[in-house]
Design a protein around this motif. Structure first.
Motif, mmCIF file in Angstrom:
data_model
loop_
_atom_site.group_PDB
_atom_site.id
_atom_site.type_symbol
_atom_site.label_atom_id
_atom_site.label_comp_id
_atom_site.label_asym_id
_atom_site.label_seq_id
_atom_site.Cartn_x
_atom_site.Cartn_y
_atom_site.Cartn_z
ATOM 1 N N ARG A 125 0.769 -1.356 -0.046
ATOM 2 C CA ARG A 125 -0.088 -0.059 -0.082
ATOM 3 C C ARG A 125 0.870 1.149 0.075
ATOM 4 O O ARG A 125 0.758 2.193 -0.778
ATOM 5 C CB ARG A 125 -0.667 -0.086 1.206
ATOM 6 N N SER A 159 1.121 4.065 -2.964
ATOM 7 C CA SER A 159 0.856 5.570 -2.785
ATOM 8 C C SER A 159 2.216 6.462 -3.287
ATOM 9 O O SER A 159 1.983 7.501 -3.787
ATOM 10 C CB SER A 159 0.650 5.964 -1.304
ATOM 11 N N ARG A 181 -1.043 4.854 4.860
ATOM 12 C CA ARG A 181 -2.354 4.694 4.676
ATOM 13 C C ARG A 181 -3.154 5.765 3.542
ATOM 14 O O ARG A 181 -4.258 5.783 3.931
ATOM 15 C CB ARG A 181 -2.913 4.244 5.926
ATOM 16 N N ALA A 182 -2.513 6.309 2.919
ATOM 17 C CA ALA A 182 -3.073 7.603 2.344
ATOM 18 C C ALA A 182 -4.145 7.137 1.124
ATOM 19 O O ALA A 182 -3.863 6.071 0.623
ATOM 20 C CB ALA A 182 -2.071 8.411 1.637
ATOM 21 N N GLU A 183 -5.126 7.767 1.249
ATOM 22 C CA GLU A 183 -6.121 7.657 0.096
ATOM 23 C C GLU A 183 -5.634 8.709 -0.938
ATOM 24 O O GLU A 183 -4.862 9.539 -0.881
ATOM 25 C CB GLU A 183 -7.566 8.407 0.752
ATOM 26 N N LYS A 184 -5.902 8.174 -2.370
ATOM 27 C CA LYS A 184 -5.738 9.144 -3.376
ATOM 28 C C LYS A 184 -6.113 10.527 -3.162
ATOM 29 O O LYS A 184 -5.231 11.182 -3.703
ATOM 30 C CB LYS A 184 -6.544 8.239 -4.541
ATOM 31 N N GLU A 185 -6.950 10.846 -2.733
ATOM 32 C CA GLU A 185 -7.531 12.246 -2.530
ATOM 33 C C GLU A 185 -6.390 13.040 -1.807
ATOM 34 O O GLU A 185 -5.903 14.201 -2.164
ATOM 35 C CB GLU A 185 -8.728 12.549 -1.646
#
Length: 177
Positions: A26, A30, A143-147
């Motif tokens: 993950r 990212s 743990r970053a979201e694409k946003e």
């Protein structure tokens, strides 16, 4: 130097090792995504060749500050103003580590009396030190979201696009101070 692990650290490590592959996958996804975006903005991210699987501990990038038109300090300040978590690399270079500069290596190494003991505190490696000064540390985004990654790309793009105005403002502010 403490060389044994504390029981709580061993328990945490054992638990984390069960998720190591998924966490690395993950984080890598990212940072590769972010790297491709930063590369289009002229920020060197040290992307790995296709045959190499990289695992990140810290995410260091090298902005071309002269090309952007901002000093490293001004770039950092501008990115922080946009909400980015950025800083200089946090660790001293190897030759600046206390293990060497304070002489602890000699108690570990136990050199004979005929061995010349270098004074690492006096060592200067200007090329390496300059290269390190041109680096910028970003979060490793485990743990970053694409946003969130897109927000960083937007912030970098905004700062780079407005670099002339930011430089003028920074110069005016420095002149007042």
């Amino acid at each position: 130097i403490k060389t044994r692990i504390a029981p709580i650290s061993a328990a945490i490590a054992r638990n984390q090792l069960a998720r190591l592959d998924a966490n690395n996958r993950r984080r890598n996804e990212s940072l590769v995504y972010l790297s491709h975006g930063l590369e289009t903005l002229g920020i060197h991210t040290f992307l790995s060749p296709a045959h190499v699987e990289r695992v990140y501990f810290e995410f260091l990038v090298r902005p071309d500050c002269p090309q952007i038109g901002l000093s490293m300090e001004t770039l950092i300040d501008a990115l922080k103003a946009e909400g980015c978590e950025v800083a200089h690399p946090r660790y001293p270079l190897l030759h600046q580590q206390p293990f060497f500069t304070e002489g602890a290596l000699f108690s570990v190494m136990r050199p004979g009396p005929d061995v010349v003991r270098p004074d690492y505190a006096a060592v200067s490696l200007p090329f390496i030190e300059q290269a390190n000064a041109n680096m910028l540390k970003l979060p490793s985004f485990p743990r970053a979201e694409k946003e969130l990654l897109d927000q960083y790309l937007t912030a970098f793009g905004k700062v780079i696009h407005h670099a002339p105005e930011i430089a003028d403002h920074a110069g005016a502010t420095a002149a007042v101070a």
